[in-house]
Design an enzyme around this catalytic site. Structure first.
Site, PDB file in Angstrom:
ATOM      1  N   GLU A   1      -6.132  36.071 107.003  1.00 40.89           N
ATOM      2  CA  GLU A   1      -6.566  36.219 105.629  1.00 40.89           C
ATOM      3  C   GLU A   1      -6.026  35.027 104.882  1.00 40.89           C
ATOM      4  O   GLU A   1      -4.821  34.759 104.914  1.00 40.89           O
ATOM      5  CB  GLU A   1      -5.988  37.483 105.030  1.00 40.89           C
ATOM      6  CG  GLU A   1      -6.710  38.687 105.496  1.00 40.89           C
ATOM      7  CD  GLU A   1      -6.340  39.869 104.653  1.00 40.89           C
ATOM      8  OE1 GLU A   1      -5.966  39.676 103.478  1.00 40.89           O
ATOM      9  OE2 GLU A   1      -6.406  40.964 105.179  1.00 40.89           O
TER      10      GLU A   1
ATOM     11  N   ASP B   1      -0.643  41.971  93.411  1.00 42.79           N
ATOM     12  CA  ASP B   1       0.401  41.397  94.254  1.00 42.79           C
ATOM     13  C   ASP B   1       1.799  41.548  93.683  1.00 42.79           C
ATOM     14  O   ASP B   1       2.012  41.453  92.482  1.00 42.79           O
ATOM     15  CB  ASP B   1       0.114  39.915  94.492  1.00 42.79           C
ATOM     16  CG  ASP B   1      -1.055  39.720  95.440  1.00 42.79           C
ATOM     17  OD1 ASP B   1      -0.944  40.202  96.587  1.00 42.79           O
ATOM     18  OD2 ASP B   1      -2.061  39.135  95.033  1.00 42.79           O
TER      19      ASP B   1
END
Ligand SMILES: Cc1ncc(COP(=O)(O)O)c(C=O)c1O
Lengths: 272, 405
Positions: A50, A61
């Site tokens: 990824e 995040d």
């Protein structure tokens, strides 16, 4: 469609192994580094990647990937450059699935069609947009139909049965299961409900399930792989690199870490 | 399979751009809100607290000396500064705390810029004994230390945010991150008409009490509707609250005043509608400030409450359709208006509201040139006590140099 991903998962299935998909922020600390790192990690045992596009406001995040994104942006990383880098690395690892992960606004800024065309052209296989649930994704999914690029959607511990079916119906490639409540970041313990939710997903799934968010140790990876087709490891990998000063040490530490995860995953599969 | 439709659209704006973890919670919230909205008991309870606790209805006050000064404008101030806690923000937080209780959530989280929304949230949480955590950018904590203390005094925890530009947008990121982990027990009270559906619609409904009252009051005072409604636009909640009940009155001009900061020719402003482009941030599609790569540009304004690079999606729609127009006022002019209203009316406005006041000078000029007279309703969204300390530094020089009387 999704040729490399499908081939990769077929191979893993035949070999009875779980997939290992590291996440890295492209351009942390610079794109040349990422370009060099991916083939090395492939040798160390990664099955696919990824590749994160840095964004100024990464709301899904935790601190590790926030810092990583800021380093990358400070170094001048741009979406164009990330795509170029993917194209270059593609030549070295022609069969390895490469999944782009980006928030939606950089795609909007580039233009949906231009982004999809560009990503497909450089040999990306799939796109994950953490702030784009299926309900909002019609426009980009429609464009993707014309390219060998698939949209990957996420499921979470809170996902209802209805949403599990929805994501299973509209997504491509694999299902990204967010293994814990909250944002990305390595955790000392896995979500205690993990097995139960994955069982619910496995009952309806018609494509592989990869689990990400929070995985750190080879033991955790092995445990997760007992319920899924593979794991995605991001923050813990970035933590490992952050702890080293020089480029060489960062790369070596990353590869050692990937090798240890690989070993953990393979050991568990042969035991069970 | 559920239908693949984007929910909560204002024209092409709005929607729900959030991580999957939050999607079920937004469905749940939408449902609970629909239920509450059609429940007379909810409205009764809300009306009770707005009246007895907030002090509504707030006056619509004819600012005579200001009107005389401007010459061609008859200016009515909708006195949201007189709300308990000193700004319109409490209209929203109170309604949402009632909703959180219906949802069975025991913890409240919020982001804050100026600290006004944080104080209003801490206040409403204290009223019902709910746990309350407020995220605030470190930069803003410095600018608004008194509000930080107020929140603590009210029993809330203030969590400093050190990521990104350390202001409101980053506090919003951090609150969304918290909510992604805590959504099962926690309700997020967003401070403006931004965020994923149903927040923009729900908060607009909460704030529309401003416009509903003002409409009735101006009809009572003047026997007719105003020519224009004016309000400052940060995220857009006090302005949409004033505008919304007038949207169908086509002859009433709606004017939103954005932060011009150090000027639109710099990157230091907060004018997402005037100078931004359409993108996605914090869960909705709307006008935003971002660069060619889609990276969000931190906003700037002398007022922390206007220091936001996005705006509510309903404003984007009102701009798109031309129903409302959006203008900007720079820091310097807002400061002058801050002082001007203090001197002329004995009302110290919030820096945010001072932007709206300042625009009246230009509106008066236009009106004079057109040979007209106008009746204006202006939302005085908050009082300036919170800004007095900052103003002392900024204005002392100006006061020595100029005579605005
Ligand atoms: C007094 C006051 N007015 C206006 C605003 C701007 O917010 P909004 O545009 O949502 O009304 C704020 C925000 O903190 C505020 O405190």
């Amino acid at each position: 469609m999704g040729g490399r991903l499908e081939a990769c998962f077929n191979r893993l299935r035949t070999e009875g192994r779980a997939g290992l998909f590291p996440f890295v922020t492209a351009g942390d600390p610079d794109l040349g580094f990422t370009r060099e790192l991916l083939p090395l990690m492939t040798e160390a045992g990664a099955d696919g990647f990824e590749i994160g596009v840095p964004f100024s406001d990464p709301l899904a995040d935790g601190p590790t990937i926030q810092r990583s994104s800021m380093r990358s942006l400070a170094g001048g990383t741009r979406l164009n450059g990330v795509l170029e880098m993917v194209g270059e690395v593609r030549a070295d690892i022609p069969d390895t699935p490469l999944v782009l992960m980006t928030y939606y606004n950089p795609i909007i800024a580039m233009g949906l069609a231009e982004f999809v065309r560009g990503a497909a052209q450089v040999g990306a296989d799939a796109v994950i947009v953490p702030d784009l649930p299926p309900e909002e994704a019609n426009a980009i999914v429609e464009i993707m139909h014309d390219y060998p690029l698939v949209p990957v959607f996420m499921l979470a511990p809170t996902s209802t049965q209805e949403r599990i079916e929805l994501v299973n119906d509209v997504g491509g490639g694999f299902i990204y299961y967010v293994g814990q409540m909250g944002v990305t970041g390595a955790r000392d313990a896995l979500d205690s409900d993990l097995g139960a939710t994955l069982t619910r997903i496995n009952r309806v799934k018609n494509r592989p399930v990869l689990v990400g968010f929070g995985i750190k140790t080879p033991e955790q990876a092995a445990e997760v792989a007992g319920h899924a087709d593979g794991v995605i490891v991001g923050s813990a990998l970035i933590d490992v690199m952050e702890a080293e000063a020089s480029r060489e040490d960062k790369m070596r530490a990353a590869c050692d870490y990937i090798a240890s995860l690989r070993e953990g995953l393979d050991r568990s599969k042969t035991v069970s | 399979m559920s239908e693949l439709v984007s929910r909560g659209r204002f024209g092409r704006f709005g929607g729900r751009y959030v991580p999957e973890t939050l999607m079920p919670a937004l469905d749940e919230l939408e449902e609970a809100y629909e239920e509450a909205r059609s429940d007379p008991a909810y409205h009764e309870e809300l009306a009770y607290y707005l009246r007895e606790f907030v002090g509504r209805p707030t006056p619509l006050y004819l600012a005579e000396r200001l009107s005389d000064h401007l010459g061609v404008l008859r200016v009515y101030l909708k006195r949201e500064d007189l709300c308990h806690t000193g700004a319109h923000k409490i209209n929203n937080t109170l309604a949402q705390v009632l909703l959180a209780r219906r949802l069975g959530k025991t913890r409240i989280i919020a982001e804050t810029g100026a600290g006004q929304h944080g104080v209003a949230t801490a206040t409403a949480a204290a009223l019902f004994g709910l746990d309350c955590d407020v995220y605030m950018g470190e930069e803003d904590i410095g600018r608004q230390s008194l509000n930080v203390f107020r929140m603590r005094l009210l029993g809330a925890r203030v969590i400093p945010v050190t990521s990104g530009s350390k202001t409101l947008k980053d506090a919003t990121n951090e609150t969304l991150r918290d909510w992604t982990a805590s959504v099962r027990t926690t309700h997020y009270i967003i401070g403006s008409v931004v965020g994923p559906h149903p927040f923009p619609e729900m908060i607009r409904d909460c704030q529309s009490v401003i416009g509903r009252e003002a409409r009735e009051q101006i009809l009572g005072a003047e026997g007719r509707l105003p020519d224009a409604c004016v309000a400052c636009v940060g995220g857009g909640s006090n302005s949409i609250g004033l505008f919304h009940p007038f949207v169908d009155d086509e002859d009433v001009e709606l004017i939103g005043v954005e932060a011009g900061g150090r000027g639109l020719d710099t990157e230091e402003h907060g004018a997402s509608l005037t100078a931004g482009r359409v993108g996605v941030l914090h869960g909705c599609e709307t006008f935003l400030l971002y660069d060619d790569d889609g990276q969000i540009i931190p906003a700037h304004s002398v007022s922390a409450g206007l220091d936001y690079p996005g705006v509510g999606p309903e404003h984007s729609h009102l701009k798109d359709t031309g129903r409302a127009r959006y203008v900007t006022v720079e820091d310097h002019d807002a400061l002058k208006a801050f002082q001007q209203l203090s001197v002329l009316e004995g009302i110290i406005p919030a820096f945010e509201s001072a932007h709206a006041i300042s625009y009246l000078d230009r509106l008066a000029e236009e009106t004079r040139e057109a040979g007209e007279m106008k009746t204006v309703v202006l939302c005085l969204s908050g009082r300036g006590d919170k800004d007095v300390h900052q103003a002392e530094g900024l204005l002392t020089e100006m006061l020595d140099d100029e005579d605005v009387r």
